[in-house]
Design a protein around this motif. Structure first.
Motif, PDB file in Angstrom:
ATOM      1  N   ILE A  47       0.876  -1.203  -0.099  1.00  0.00           N
ATOM      2  CA  ILE A  47      -0.076  -0.042   0.234  1.00  0.00           C
ATOM      3  C   ILE A  47       1.016   1.423  -0.048  1.00  0.00           C
ATOM      4  O   ILE A  47       0.673   2.306  -0.539  1.00  0.00           O
ATOM      5  CB  ILE A  47      -0.917   0.224   1.163  1.00  0.00           C
ATOM      6  N   ALA A  48       1.925   1.407   0.742  1.00  0.00           N
ATOM      7  CA  ALA A  48       2.831   2.324   0.861  1.00  0.00           C
ATOM      8  C   ALA A  48       3.535   2.549  -0.442  1.00  0.00           C
ATOM      9  O   ALA A  48       3.541   3.804  -0.908  1.00  0.00           O
ATOM     10  CB  ALA A  48       3.766   2.281   1.969  1.00  0.00           C
ATOM     11  N   GLY A  49       3.885   1.377  -1.261  1.00  0.00           N
ATOM     12  CA  GLY A  49       4.427   1.405  -2.546  1.00  0.00           C
ATOM     13  C   GLY A  49       3.465   2.012  -3.530  1.00  0.00           C
ATOM     14  O   GLY A  49       3.940   3.128  -4.218  1.00  0.00           O
ATOM     15  N   PHE A  50       2.076   1.699  -3.396  1.00  0.00           N
ATOM     16  CA  PHE A  50       1.289   2.370  -4.303  1.00  0.00           C
ATOM     17  C   PHE A  50       1.339   3.874  -4.115  1.00  0.00           C
ATOM     18  O   PHE A  50       0.939   4.676  -4.973  1.00  0.00           O
ATOM     19  CB  PHE A  50      -0.316   1.809  -4.298  1.00  0.00           C
ATOM     20  N   ILE A  51       1.015   4.130  -2.735  1.00  0.00           N
ATOM     21  CA  ILE A  51       1.088   5.680  -2.547  1.00  0.00           C
ATOM     22  C   ILE A  51       2.103   6.446  -2.847  1.00  0.00           C
ATOM     23  O   ILE A  51       2.048   7.749  -3.346  1.00  0.00           O
ATOM     24  CB  ILE A  51       0.771   5.840  -1.119  1.00  0.00           C
ATOM     25  N   TYR A  52       3.434   5.831  -2.815  1.00  0.00           N
ATOM     26  CA  TYR A  52       4.684   6.624  -3.361  1.00  0.00           C
ATOM     27  C   TYR A  52       4.441   6.762  -4.909  1.00  0.00           C
ATOM     28  O   TYR A  52       4.793   7.859  -5.500  1.00  0.00           O
ATOM     29  CB  TYR A  52       5.533   5.536  -3.081  1.00  0.00           C
ATOM     30  N   VAL A  53       4.089   5.527  -5.607  1.00  0.00           N
ATOM     31  CA  VAL A  53       3.730   5.793  -6.973  1.00  0.00           C
ATOM     32  C   VAL A  53       2.703   6.791  -7.447  1.00  0.00           C
ATOM     33  O   VAL A  53       2.962   7.757  -8.259  1.00  0.00           O
ATOM     34  CB  VAL A  53       3.542   4.586  -7.702  1.00  0.00           C
ATOM     35  N   PHE A  54       1.779   7.033  -6.407  1.00  0.00           N
ATOM     36  CA  PHE A  54       0.616   7.803  -6.644  1.00  0.00           C
ATOM     37  C   PHE A  54       1.201   9.441  -6.472  1.00  0.00           C
ATOM     38  O   PHE A  54       0.750  10.379  -7.434  1.00  0.00           O
ATOM     39  CB  PHE A  54      -0.579   7.586  -5.970  1.00  0.00           C
ATOM     40  N   ALA A  55       1.942   9.336  -5.606  1.00  0.00           N
ATOM     41  CA  ALA A  55       2.764  10.903  -5.390  1.00  0.00           C
ATOM     42  C   ALA A  55       3.614  11.324  -6.357  1.00  0.00           C
ATOM     43  O   ALA A  55       3.611  12.525  -6.640  1.00  0.00           O
ATOM     44  CB  ALA A  55       3.606  10.808  -4.016  1.00  0.00           C
ATOM     45  N   ILE A  56       4.275  10.206  -6.876  1.00  0.00           N
ATOM     46  CA  ILE A  56       5.256  10.675  -8.190  1.00  0.00           C
ATOM     47  C   ILE A  56       4.614  11.118  -9.393  1.00  0.00           C
ATOM     48  O   ILE A  56       4.572  12.057  -9.828  1.00  0.00           O
ATOM     49  CB  ILE A  56       6.054   9.437  -8.526  1.00  0.00           C
ATOM     50  N   LEU A  57       3.101  10.312  -9.561  1.00  0.00           N
ATOM     51  CA  LEU A  57       2.329  10.814 -10.384  1.00  0.00           C
ATOM     52  C   LEU A  57       1.761  11.952 -10.449  1.00  0.00           C
ATOM     53  O   LEU A  57       1.751  12.813 -11.300  1.00  0.00           O
ATOM     54  CB  LEU A  57       1.435   9.523 -10.857  1.00  0.00           C
TER      55      LEU A  57
END
Length: 178
Positions: free
Chosen positions: A118-128
Motif C-alpha cells: 500500500i505504501a508503494g502504491f501511495i509513493y507511485v501515486f505521489a510521483i504521478l
C-alpha cells in the motif's frame, strides 16, 4: 468562457482539497486492519502525497480567486516562485523515500506486510501527482482535454510548468516581478 473557467478551477481546488481530507480519513480506517502507521515507508509516502496535494489545492485556489476578483487566472509570481522551491523539496523527498522502504524491509524481514505494498502504491501515486503538477498533465477528466489528447497524441504541458517558464522569460527580460 469566464464562468466555465471559474467552474473548472473550483472543481480542481475542491477536488484536491477533498482528496487531502479523504486520504487522511481512509488511512486512519485502513490502519486498524493493516497497521500502516508502524511503517516509515507509509508515513514518508503519505506525507509526500499530502504535501503535493496541498500545493495543488493552493495553486488552483489562488488561480480561481484571482479570476473571480481580478478577472485574470494568471498565478501571482510570488506563488509561482514558492511552488518552484517546493518542486525542489518534492524531488528531494521523492529521492530519499526509497530509503524508508529499505528500512521497513530490514525491520520487517522476513515478513512482508501488506502495508508495504500500500505504501508503494501511495509513493507511485505521489510521483504521478508530482509529474502531473510540475511537468506534464497526466489527468484528463473532461471532454475537451480528451479530444485534445486524441488529436495531438501528446500529453499537455502542466499549467504550473507553463507558469515556471513564464516566470523565467520575465526574469530573462529583466522585468520587475510583482
Amino acid at each position: 468562457m469566464r464562468n466555465r473557467m471559474l467552474k473548472r478551477l473550483s472543481y480542481l481546488f475542491t477536488g484536491e482539497s477533498l482528496s487531502l481530507i479523504l486520504f487522511v480519513s481512509i488511512s486512519y480506517l485502513v490502519n486498524y486492519t493493516i497497521h500502516l502507521y508502524s511503517l516509515f515507508s507509509f508515513w514518508s509516502s503519505f506525507l509526500l502525497l499530502e504535501f503535493i496535494l496541498l500545493q495543488g489545492s493552493i495553486y488552483w485556489f489562488v488561480k480561481w480567486k484571482r479570476l473571480k476578483r481580478e478577472n485574470t487566472s494568471v498565478a501571482p509570481f510570488t506563488l509561482v516562485q514558492r511552488l518552484r522551491v517546493s518542486k525542489k523539496w518534492n524531488l528531494g523527498l521523492i529521492t530519499v523515500i526509497p530509503g524508508a522502504f529499505v528500512a521497513d524491509c530490514m525491520i520487517w524481514h522476513p515478513a512482508f506486510p501488506l502495508g508495504l505494498v500500500i505504501a508503494g502504491f501511495i509513493y507511485v501515486f505521489a510521483i504521478l501527482e508530482y509529474i502531473n503538477y510540475f511537468h506534464i498533465q497526466l489527468s484528463y477528466d473532461n471532454r475537451s482535454d480528451i479530444n485534445s489528447l486524441k488529436q495531438t497524441k501528446r500529453f499537455k504541458q502542466a499549467c504550473l510548468s507553463k507558469d515556471f517558464k513564464r516566470l523565467e522569460h520575465l526574469k530573462a527580460d529583466g522585468r520587475k516581478l510583482g
